[in-house]
Design an enzyme around this catalytic site. Structure first.
Site, PDB file in Angstrom:
ATOM      1  N   HIS A  66      17.425   4.489  35.061  1.00 22.36           N
ATOM      2  CA  HIS A  66      18.103   5.788  35.054  1.00 22.36           C
ATOM      3  C   HIS A  66      19.519   5.604  34.516  1.00 22.36           C
ATOM      4  O   HIS A  66      20.213   4.662  34.898  1.00 22.36           O
ATOM      5  CB  HIS A  66      18.164   6.369  36.467  1.00 22.36           C
ATOM      6  CG  HIS A  66      18.957   7.646  36.549  1.00 22.36           C
ATOM      7  ND1 HIS A  66      18.421   8.869  36.208  1.00 22.36           N
ATOM      8  CD2 HIS A  66      20.249   7.880  36.911  1.00 22.36           C
ATOM      9  CE1 HIS A  66      19.346   9.793  36.360  1.00 22.36           C
ATOM     10  NE2 HIS A  66      20.473   9.223  36.785  1.00 22.36           N
ATOM     11  N   GLY A  68       0.795  -1.225   0.000  1.00 17.23           N
ATOM     12  CA  GLY A  68       0.000   0.000   0.000  1.00 17.23           C
ATOM     13  C   GLY A  68       0.821   1.266   0.000  1.00 17.23           C
ATOM     14  O   GLY A  68       2.041   1.272  -0.197  1.00 17.23           O
ATOM     15  N   CYS A  82       1.565   3.327   2.468  1.00 13.55           N
ATOM     16  CA  CYS A  82       2.519   3.488   3.571  1.00 13.55           C
ATOM     17  C   CYS A  82       3.887   2.940   3.191  1.00 13.55           C
ATOM     18  O   CYS A  82       4.906   3.609   3.351  1.00 13.55           O
ATOM     19  CB  CYS A  82       2.004   2.795   4.825  1.00 13.55           C
ATOM     20  SG  CYS A  82       3.198   2.774   6.182  1.00 13.55           S
ATOM     21  N   VAL A 130      -1.222  29.894  -1.904  1.00 13.58           N
ATOM     22  CA  VAL A 130      -0.749  30.183  -3.254  1.00 13.58           C
ATOM     23  C   VAL A 130      -1.867  30.824  -4.069  1.00 13.58           C
ATOM     24  O   VAL A 130      -2.985  30.298  -4.125  1.00 13.58           O
ATOM     25  CB  VAL A 130      -0.261  28.900  -3.951  1.00 13.58           C
ATOM     26  CG1 VAL A 130       0.095  29.172  -5.414  1.00 13.58           C
ATOM     27  CG2 VAL A 130       0.940  28.315  -3.214  1.00 13.58           C
TER      28      VAL A 130
END
Length: 464
Positions: free
Chosen positions: A439, A40, A42, A236
């Site tokens: 972390h 498709g 995408c 435009v």
């Protein structure tokens, strides 16, 4: 030939639905225009090739910051042919893998235009055959919309399906439309050295109700900083010329460019596929009407993806395709809910949103709290040299239910998923505030935004 399910369109939604249906034991067949269009828009002309180019633009921006890490580049050469070759190789590989995998699973692909001839019959125009099915899923996607007197010719005037034929970087480009497509290509071409003028008729970039205005402001500032000529409330009027296009804009200026790219949206592919013949209803904009199970007005015909609403996203199509198949098999607990569909925009920042914005929760009358945390204080973002942006969490003040999350900054599209599954499961902000993330990590900012809501605000950032 008879099947449990025939899917008209082997793009993102159709293909994902077909694989899911096969997992569930259904005998499946696809009808797709040609071997070159499997996957498709995408895959072939949209999110996959554009994200490849956007990653190149992102690398160029990182290279420009190399001296901060003691990395000095002596000269830089850009090769548009190499870029196109790499991009097209990825697209071709994914497309061929799609076809090989379907063949390995025994899923038949018929090539040609699929046209409904009855509630259980699809005619394949290219192969001149009829296929019978217990269920039919329509997944025909969308095509580029036009804009007034600006006619794409694939030479000087491009739409987003034609832009892949551009062999060399132009010196100057006008991009019409400041939506998701326009801002992505503005960033890409600017980082590859093109002088870009970006015009948007509305008063902000990304003029969608689901995107907070703060995200639009951040992005506009960043694009301008990178050298993009951003013009809002501008459109435009006309253009003339051949080698050089002279474009008259509504702000009274005339810009000279080598080409124009139209990024003004798409329209559903619902014409000429026999909907009227079998009684499948459409709305006034041409979208197929579906219920919460993606079922059309004909009970055994379903639809997914770009043809069901203006929210034209590949993952929305995949999600709807699976909702449809699930309902075909008798399940009723999986329902279509666009509020839980993530929206991610890839430009000079990643911009990710799910659920409601503050404007929307106010309109709906919620008593709510907002937790906002800047990436400026996030150690991982600082280490990576990407400490611009924020996490914004919107929560019902009474129930703790997460109503929306909006992230602008590094890896925003990936970070958002940590919140989506909580929203879908109905898990409130307390659980997120008490979570443990590693972390240093970007994800810590999500916990901190939840703590801002649940335990009280300490941030200096206030909503403007």
């Amino acid at each position: 030939m008879e099947f449990d399910l025939v899917i008209v369109g082997a793009g993102s939604g159709g293909y994902e639905a077909g694989l899911y249906a096969h997992r569930r034991g259904m005998k499946v067949a696809f009808v797709e225009l040609s071997p070159e269009t499997v996957g498709g828009s995408c895959l072939n002309r949209g999110c996959i090739p554009s994200k490849y180019m956007r990653h190149g633009a992102y690398l160029l921006e990182k290279i420009n910051k190399g001296d901060n890490y003691g990395i000095l580049f002596d000269g830089l050469k850009l090769d548009p042919q190499k870029l196109a070759e790499g991009r097209d190789r990825v697209v071709s590989t994914i497309r061929e893998n799609f076809k090989k995998f379907a063949e390995k699973l025994g899923i038949k692909i018929f090539y040609g235009r699929g046209i409904l001839k009855g509630p259980n019959t699809v005619y394949v125009e290219g192969e001149d055959r009829e296929i019978k099915a217990k269920f039919i899923l329509l997944a025909t996607g969308s095509s580029c919309a036009s804009l007034g007197n600006i006619k794409p010719d694939g030479k000087r005037i491009f739409n987003t399906d034609q832009i892949w034929g551009l062999k060399n970087f132009p010196k100057r480009m006008l991009i019409v439309g400041g939506g998701a497509v326009g801002v992505e290509f503005a960033y890409i071409y600017r980082m590859y050295g093109v002088d870009v003028v970006l015009v948007e008729i509305m008063n902000r970039l990304l003029p969608y109700p689901s995107i907070p205005e703060e995200s639009s402001r951040y992005l506009a500032r960043k694009l301008k900083k990178l050298g993009v000529d951003v013009r809002l409330k501008t459109y435009v009027l006309n253009y003339s010329g051949e080698d050089v296009l002279k474009v008259a804009l509504s702000d009274g200026s005339i810009v000279e460019v080598d080409c124009i790219l139209l990024g003004v949206g798409r329209k559903p592919n619902t014409e000429g596929i026999g909907l009227e013949k079998v009684g499948v209803e459409k709305d006034e904009k041409g979208f197929i009407k579906v219920n919460e199970y993606c079922q059309t007005s004909v009970k055994n015909i379903y639809a997914c993806g770009d043809i069901t609403s203006t929210l034209m996203l590949a993952h929305k199509a995949m999600y709807e395709g699976k909702v449809a198949v699930s309902h075909m098999l008798g399940d009723s607990d999986w329902k279509r809910d666009e509020n839980l569909i993530p929206k991610v925009i890839y430009s000079a920042y990643e911009i990710a949103s799910v659920g409601l914005t503050e404007d929307q929760v106010e309109e709906e009358g919620y008593d709510y709290k907002v937790g906002v945390v800047s990436f400026m204080s996030n150690p991982k973002a600082m280490d990576d040299g990407e400490d611009e942006g924020f996490v914004r969490l919107i929560v019902d003040n009474h129930t703790g239910k997460i109503l929306g999350c909006h992230i602008l900054g590094p890896q925003a599209g990936e970070l958002l998923h940590q919140v989506i599954h909580l929203m879908k499961a109905g898990i409130g902000v307390k659980s997120l505030a008490n979570a443990v993330f590693s972390h240093p990590s970007l994800s810590e900012s999500i916990i901190q935004s939840a703590m801002e809501v649940y335990y009280g605000s300490m941030t200096w950032i206030k909503r403007s």
